[in-house]
Design an enzyme around this catalytic site. Structure first.
Site, PDB file in Angstrom:
ATOM      1  N   GLY A  67       0.787  -1.223   0.000  1.00  0.00           N
ATOM      2  CA  GLY A  67       0.000   0.000   0.000  1.00  0.00           C
ATOM      3  C   GLY A  67       0.822   1.278   0.000  1.00  0.00           C
ATOM      4  O   GLY A  67       0.277   2.372  -0.012  1.00  0.00           O
ATOM      5  N   HIS A  68       2.159   1.171  -0.006  1.00  0.00           N
ATOM      6  CA  HIS A  68       3.016   2.370   0.119  1.00  0.00           C
ATOM      7  C   HIS A  68       4.162   2.318  -0.870  1.00  0.00           C
ATOM      8  O   HIS A  68       5.287   2.044  -0.486  1.00  0.00           O
ATOM      9  CB  HIS A  68       3.566   2.455   1.539  1.00  0.00           C
ATOM     10  N   PHE A  69       4.041   2.512  -2.024  1.00  0.00           N
ATOM     11  CA  PHE A  69       2.887   2.790  -2.867  1.00  0.00           C
ATOM     12  C   PHE A  69       2.853   1.715  -3.940  1.00  0.00           C
ATOM     13  O   PHE A  69       3.915   1.330  -4.422  1.00  0.00           O
ATOM     14  CB  PHE A  69       3.009   4.175  -3.491  1.00  0.00           C
ATOM     15  N   VAL A 114       7.930   2.582  -1.760  1.00  0.00           N
ATOM     16  CA  VAL A 114       8.889   3.358  -0.989  1.00  0.00           C
ATOM     17  C   VAL A 114       8.731   2.966   0.481  1.00  0.00           C
ATOM     18  O   VAL A 114       7.615   2.891   0.990  1.00  0.00           O
ATOM     19  CB  VAL A 114       8.632   4.874  -1.159  1.00  0.00           C
TER      20      VAL A 114
END
Length: 145
Positions: A46-48, A53
Site C-alpha cells: 500500500g506504500h505505494f 517506498v
C-alpha cells in the site's frame, strides 16, 4: 551479531523486526547494523503500489531498534518479559532520499549522551553511501507490568 543474537536481544518479531544483522558494535559508543529492504515487505502493498517506498516512520523505527540493541549490549542484558526500550523523543528527523525494494539500509547510531536513564542518539541511515535519513533519537529502558 546475526539474526539469532538479534532475536535474543529485541522483543520485535516479523513483520516489525527491522534489523537483519549487526556489522559493528562498540558498547556505549556506536552500532552499525543492516536492514535489507525486500519487495516482500508487507507495507509495500500500500506504500505505494506503483512506486514502492519504505515509509519514513519505519526507517526511524529501524534506527531505534539498532539503538535498543546498543542499549542492551552496553548494559550486558537481553530482552526481558518485564522491560522494553521505548522511544521518548525524535528531533530533527530529515528524509534525504527514498528507500526502495532491493536497497540495503545501513543503520549508524551513536550515543550522544546518557542522563538519568535517558539515552540520546545521533542516528543516520545510508543506502549505497548516500544519506537516506537522519534524526536525534531519545530512548529509555523501562519495566512494564
Amino acid at each position: 551479531m546475526d539474526i539469532y543474537k538479534i532475536l535474543e536481544k529485541l522483543p520485535h518479531r516479523y513483520p516489525f523486526l527491522l534489523v537483519d544483522r549487526v556489522l559493528e558494535i562498540e558498547d556505549n559508543v556506536q552500532i552499525k547494523a543492516v536492514k535489507n529492504v525486500s519487495i516482500n515487505e508487507p507495507f509495500f502493498q500500500g506504500h505505494f503500489p506503483k512506486r514502492p517506498v519504505m515509509p519514513g516512520v519505519l526507517m526511524l523505527e529501524a534506527l531505534a531498534q539498532a539503538a535498543a540493541l546498543l542499549v542492551f549490549s552496553s548494559q550486558g542484558t537481553t530482552v526481558e518479559d518485564d522491560s522494553v526500550v521505548y522511544f521518548v523523543g525524535i528531533d530533527g528527523a530529515r528524509f534525504k532520499r527514498p528507500v526502495e525494494p532491493g536497497d540495503q539500509l545501513v543503520l549508524d547510531v551513536k550515543v550522544d549522551r546518557v542522563k538519568a536513564g535517558i539515552y540520546k542518539f545521533i542516528a543516520q541511515a545510508f543506502v549505497d553511501g548516500d544519506l537516506a535519513v537522519e534524526a536525534q533519537l531519545m530512548c529509555t529502558k523501562r519495566k512494564v507490568a
